[in-house]
Design an enzyme around this catalytic site. Structure first.
Site, PDB file in Angstrom:
ATOM      1  N   ASN A   8      14.569  -2.260  -6.074  1.00 23.06           N
ATOM      2  CA  ASN A   8      15.178  -3.497  -5.586  1.00 23.06           C
ATOM      3  C   ASN A   8      14.152  -4.296  -4.813  1.00 23.06           C
ATOM      4  O   ASN A   8      14.481  -5.289  -4.164  1.00 23.06           O
ATOM      5  CB  ASN A   8      16.407  -3.196  -4.716  1.00 23.06           C
ATOM      6  CG  ASN A   8      17.628  -2.979  -5.601  1.00 23.06           C
ATOM      7  OD1 ASN A   8      17.825  -3.696  -6.572  1.00 23.06           O
ATOM      8  ND2 ASN A   8      18.412  -1.960  -5.282  1.00 23.06           N
ATOM      9  N   LYS A  12       7.502  -5.932  -5.733  1.00 23.43           N
ATOM     10  CA  LYS A  12       6.976  -4.975  -6.725  1.00 23.43           C
ATOM     11  C   LYS A  12       7.291  -5.480  -8.133  1.00 23.43           C
ATOM     12  O   LYS A  12       6.450  -5.434  -9.025  1.00 23.43           O
ATOM     13  CB  LYS A  12       7.652  -3.616  -6.545  1.00 23.43           C
ATOM     14  CG  LYS A  12       7.057  -2.698  -5.494  1.00 23.43           C
ATOM     15  CD  LYS A  12       7.654  -1.301  -5.705  1.00 23.43           C
ATOM     16  CE  LYS A  12       7.392  -0.345  -4.580  1.00 23.43           C
ATOM     17  NZ  LYS A  12       8.071   0.949  -4.763  1.00 23.43           N
ATOM     18  N   ASP A  68       7.628   6.936  -7.753  1.00 23.61           N
ATOM     19  CA  ASP A  68       7.820   7.668  -6.503  1.00 23.61           C
ATOM     20  C   ASP A  68       6.436   7.951  -5.927  1.00 23.61           C
ATOM     21  O   ASP A  68       5.491   8.207  -6.677  1.00 23.61           O
ATOM     22  CB  ASP A  68       8.584   8.967  -6.746  1.00 23.61           C
ATOM     23  CG  ASP A  68       9.201   9.489  -5.456  1.00 23.61           C
ATOM     24  OD1 ASP A  68       9.984   8.752  -4.837  1.00 23.61           O
ATOM     25  OD2 ASP A  68       8.884  10.622  -5.053  1.00 23.61           O
ATOM     26  N   THR A  69       6.336   7.865  -4.614  1.00 30.61           N
ATOM     27  CA  THR A  69       5.029   7.993  -3.952  1.00 30.61           C
ATOM     28  C   THR A  69       5.117   8.950  -2.780  1.00 30.61           C
ATOM     29  O   THR A  69       6.150   9.033  -2.114  1.00 30.61           O
ATOM     30  CB  THR A  69       4.573   6.610  -3.425  1.00 30.61           C
ATOM     31  OG1 THR A  69       4.405   5.739  -4.530  1.00 30.61           O
ATOM     32  CG2 THR A  69       3.255   6.698  -2.666  1.00 30.61           C
ATOM     33  N   GLY A 149       4.573   1.478   5.754  1.00 31.07           N
ATOM     34  CA  GLY A 149       4.491   2.942   5.738  1.00 31.07           C
ATOM     35  C   GLY A 149       3.317   3.463   6.541  1.00 31.07           C
ATOM     36  O   GLY A 149       3.123   3.083   7.703  1.00 31.07           O
ATOM     37  N   TYR A 150       2.507   4.307   5.914  1.00 31.11           N
ATOM     38  CA  TYR A 150       1.399   4.970   6.600  1.00 31.11           C
ATOM     39  C   TYR A 150       0.103   4.154   6.564  1.00 31.11           C
ATOM     40  O   TYR A 150      -0.953   4.663   6.942  1.00 31.11           O
ATOM     41  CB  TYR A 150       1.142   6.335   5.950  1.00 31.11           C
ATOM     42  CG  TYR A 150       2.287   7.314   6.073  1.00 31.11           C
ATOM     43  CD1 TYR A 150       2.363   8.210   7.136  1.00 31.11           C
ATOM     44  CD2 TYR A 150       3.314   7.352   5.124  1.00 31.11           C
ATOM     45  CE1 TYR A 150       3.409   9.117   7.250  1.00 31.11           C
ATOM     46  CE2 TYR A 150       4.371   8.251   5.236  1.00 31.11           C
ATOM     47  CZ  TYR A 150       4.408   9.122   6.300  1.00 31.11           C
ATOM     48  OH  TYR A 150       5.450  10.021   6.411  1.00 31.11           O
TER      49      TYR A 150
HETATM   50  P1  IMP Z   1       8.224   5.159  -2.258  1.00 27.49           P
HETATM   51  O1  IMP Z   1       8.410   6.296  -3.216  1.00 27.49           O
HETATM   52  O2  IMP Z   1       7.419   4.035  -2.826  1.00 27.49           O
HETATM   53  O3  IMP Z   1       9.514   4.731  -1.629  1.00 27.49           O
HETATM   54  O4  IMP Z   1       7.322   5.747  -1.061  1.00 27.49           O
HETATM   55  C1  IMP Z   1       7.776   6.819  -0.239  1.00 27.49           C
HETATM   56  C2  IMP Z   1       7.167   6.688   1.149  1.00 27.49           C
HETATM   57  O5  IMP Z   1       5.744   6.865   1.058  1.00 27.49           O
HETATM   58  C3  IMP Z   1       7.364   5.326   1.805  1.00 27.49           C
HETATM   59  O6  IMP Z   1       8.540   5.266   2.539  1.00 27.49           O
HETATM   60  C4  IMP Z   1       6.145   5.229   2.719  1.00 27.49           C
HETATM   61  O7  IMP Z   1       6.412   5.935   3.897  1.00 27.49           O
HETATM   62  C5  IMP Z   1       5.083   5.972   1.942  1.00 27.49           C
HETATM   63  N1  IMP Z   1       4.251   5.040   1.141  1.00 27.49           N
HETATM   64  C6  IMP Z   1       4.387   4.769  -0.187  1.00 27.49           C
HETATM   65  N2  IMP Z   1       3.438   3.915  -0.588  1.00 27.49           N
HETATM   66  C7  IMP Z   1       2.702   3.620   0.502  1.00 27.49           C
HETATM   67  C8  IMP Z   1       1.583   2.775   0.713  1.00 27.49           C
HETATM   68  O8  IMP Z   1       1.058   2.098  -0.196  1.00 27.49           O
HETATM   69  N3  IMP Z   1       1.109   2.737   1.967  1.00 27.49           N
HETATM   70  C9  IMP Z   1       1.644   3.442   2.996  1.00 27.49           C
HETATM   71  N4  IMP Z   1       2.689   4.236   2.848  1.00 27.49           N
HETATM   72  C10 IMP Z   1       3.235   4.344   1.607  1.00 27.49           C
END
Ligand code: IMP
Length: 191
Positions: A8, A12, A68-69, A149-150
């Site tokens: 959403n 992105k 997913d990250t 995020g980080y």
């Molecule tokens: P998501 O799967 O993209 O929602 O990422 C999961 C979590 O990883 C996020 O809530 C952030 O805490 C962290 N994260 C993902 N991508 C990044 C980034 O590019 N920079 C910093 N933190 C990230």
């Protein structure tokens, strides 16, 4: 051809739409009437990306990709990894997550870490995954106010600044997500 990007986050969506061939129209979760959180209950980053893409295919019938990250820290045996978003609790607060990570790394000399993004693509009953990795290290303190995020505590290999101190275009060139998206785009362009 229509393809759902299971997000959403309109930023992105726009970013990826700009990069893929124009005959592929991306739809957001909102576009297909999916307004609830998609389950992410697996214990790996790959597992969650696949779970999200399969959920959309099964429940809504659309071809789809999902990402997913996670941030994997060497001295913490790969933590926070799949729990990156909720490392310091279900409130999913970036400041709390960073503070906990810095505390857990207190006095540790090995600061090696990597971001990993997996994109799972469900297309014509085939499942494919694309993985992007960005190696780097966790700084001693937060620096910068860009990104999310980080970002304020992560310095990519070869950089003297954190992700929160460099421009988004610069980050995208070397980032985990940028690399995974490049692979997805190359695949779709040859499809
Ligand atoms: P998501 O799967 O993209 O929602 O990422 C999961 C979590 O990883 C996020 O809530 C952030 O805490 C962290 N994260 C993902 N991508 C990044 C980034 O590019 N920079 C910093 N933190 C990230």
């Amino acid at each position: 051809m229509q393809l759902v990007f299971a997000t959403n986050n309109l930023n992105k969506l726009t970013e990826v739409q700009r990069l893929i061939p124009s005959h592929i129209k991306l739809l957001s979760l909102k576009d297909i009437g999916c307004e609830v959180d998609i389950p992410e209950t697996q214990n790996t980053i790959e597992g969650n990306a696949i779970q999200k893409a399969e959920h959309i295919k099964t429940k809504y019938g659309y071809d789809c990709f999902a990402d997913d990250t996670g941030l994997e820290v060497e001295a913490l045996n790969g933590e926070p990894g799949v729990f990156s978003a909720r490392y310091a609790g279900e409130q999913r607060h970036a400041e709390d997550n960073m503070n906990l990570l810095l505390d857990n790394l207190h006095k540790k000399t090995n600061r090696n870490a990597q971001f990993k993004t997996v994109i799972a693509l469900h297309l014509n009953n085939d499942l494919k995954t694309f993985t992007g990795i960005c190696k780097g290290e966790i700084t001693q303190e937060k620096h910068g106010d860009k990104g999310f995020g980080y970002d304020p505590i992560f310095k990519a290999e070869g950089y003297t600044k954190t992700f929160a101190e460099i421009a988004l275009e610069e980050k995208n060139k070397v980032s985990h997500r940028g690399k995974a998206i490049q692979q997805l785009v190359a695949f779709l362009s040859n499809y």
